[in-house]
Each structure stands twice: as structure tokens, then as C-alpha cells.
Design a protein around this motif. Structure first.
Motif, mmCIF file in Angstrom:
data_model
loop_
_atom_site.group_PDB
_atom_site.id
_atom_site.type_symbol
_atom_site.label_atom_id
_atom_site.label_comp_id
_atom_site.label_asym_id
_atom_site.label_seq_id
_atom_site.Cartn_x
_atom_site.Cartn_y
_atom_site.Cartn_z
ATOM 1 N N VAL A 74 0.841 -1.205 0.000
ATOM 2 C CA VAL A 74 0.000 0.000 0.000
ATOM 3 C C VAL A 74 0.878 1.258 0.000
ATOM 4 N N ILE A 78 0.843 4.228 -2.761
ATOM 5 C CA ILE A 78 0.749 5.659 -2.443
ATOM 6 C C ILE A 78 1.907 6.418 -3.077
ATOM 7 N N ILE A 87 -1.989 12.315 -6.243
ATOM 8 C CA ILE A 87 -2.288 12.753 -4.883
ATOM 9 C C ILE A 87 -1.194 13.704 -4.416
ATOM 10 N N LEU A 89 0.688 14.987 -0.853
ATOM 11 C CA LEU A 89 0.882 14.594 0.538
ATOM 12 C C LEU A 89 1.292 15.759 1.437
ATOM 13 N N VAL A 94 -5.031 14.767 5.144
ATOM 14 C CA VAL A 94 -5.097 13.719 4.116
ATOM 15 C C VAL A 94 -4.157 12.575 4.486
ATOM 16 N N ASN A 95 -2.986 12.891 4.984
ATOM 17 C CA ASN A 95 -2.030 11.847 5.381
ATOM 18 C C ASN A 95 -2.600 10.969 6.494
ATOM 19 N N THR A 96 -3.312 11.572 7.433
ATOM 20 C CA THR A 96 -3.924 10.796 8.508
ATOM 21 C C THR A 96 -4.991 9.860 7.966
ATOM 22 N N TRP A 97 -5.822 10.353 7.052
ATOM 23 C CA TRP A 97 -6.850 9.489 6.454
ATOM 24 C C TRP A 97 -6.217 8.364 5.635
ATOM 25 N N ILE A 98 -5.126 8.661 4.933
ATOM 26 C CA ILE A 98 -4.422 7.618 4.180
ATOM 27 C C ILE A 98 -3.894 6.548 5.138
ATOM 28 N N VAL A 101 -6.843 4.397 6.292
ATOM 29 C CA VAL A 101 -7.246 3.463 5.231
ATOM 30 C C VAL A 101 -6.229 2.333 5.102
ATOM 31 N N THR A 102 -4.941 2.664 5.154
ATOM 32 C CA THR A 102 -3.898 1.644 5.039
ATOM 33 C C THR A 102 -3.994 0.629 6.173
#
Length: 131
Positions: A74, A78, A87, A89, A94-98, A101-102
Motif C-alpha cells: 500500500v 501511495i 495525490i 501529501l 489527508v495523510n492521517t486518512w491515508i 485506510v492503510t
């Protein structure tokens, strides 16, 4: 469909614990610890049980190496998306949501892996065999 449901529950578990919004257990418990100690402990224990279920199943099915391998795949995906300009970064939200999700993908794959392996190979885990 089963994998999607497992992923959604893993995502909800992680996002309920912490996310960049104000709607998460960590921020709520810090704000209400003194006035709602019993609720804070109850919600914390419910989240802890969810983590135990997911982590135990994940460690038993794919192990630490499998978890690291999924995170690496993953992470590389990314990296490719970032490298291709799809995307950005720069935003910590956004990094926290990524990351959420990961990690939820790791937990969902771990919870589903024994089922997938049994369907692909026909081999059952020792936990799956009836006594």
C-alpha cells in the motif's frame, strides 16, 4: 462482499479511535475524562475488544511479516500515486486518512486471509476443522 464489510468495520474501528476531525474517542475522552470517567472506560474497553479481535485474527492468519508486506504494498501504491501527481501529501489531514485506510486494509486482509486461502487452495486452517 464479506471483505468489504470486514474492511468497513476495521475502518470504523480505527476512525472511531482517532481521526483528524473532532469526532473521535481520543479527543472526546480527553475533553470528558473528568466528568464521564465511566463512559470513557466503557468506550475504551469496547474499542480495545475490537482491536483484540482484529489483531489476533490478523496475526494468526498473516503474521507480522504479512502485515509488513501489505503495508509495503500500500505504501508503494501511495508512492506511485504521488509520483504520478494523482495525490498530494502536503496536507496532514489527508495523510492521517491515508494511514487510517492503510491500517484498515491490513486488518481487513488479515481477518479475511484464512477464508481466501481456503477457497484458493482447498486447505483449511486448524481453527477451521471441526472436532
Amino acid at each position: 462482499m464479506g471483505f468489504v464489510i470486514r474492511w468497513i468495520f476495521a475502518f470504523v474501528l480505527l476512525a472511531a479511535t482517532y481521526n483528524p476531525t473532532e469526532w473521535n474517542f481520543v479527543r472526546w475522552s480527553m475533553a470528558n475524562f473528568e466528568t464521564s470517567l465511566s463512559l470513557t472506560v466503557l468506550f475504551g474497553l469496547v474499542l480495545f475488544v475490537g482491536y483484540i479481535i482484529y489483531l489476533r485474527a490478523t496475526l494468526r492468519s498473516i503474521g507480522i511479516f504479512g502485515m509488513l508486506l501489505i503495508v509495503a504494498i500500500v505504501g508503494t501504491l501511495i508512492w506511485v500515486l504521488f509520483d504520478q501527481g494523482l495525490i498530494n501529501l502536503d496536507n496532514p489531514t489527508v495523510n492521517t486518512w491515508i494511514a487510517i485506510v492503510t491500517l484498515s486494509l491490513v486488518l481487513a486482509i488479515g481477518l479475511s486471509w484464512s477464508i481466501v486461502r481456503r477457497k484458493l487452495t482447498g486447505q483449511a486452517d486448524m481453527d477451521d476443522v471441526d472436532e
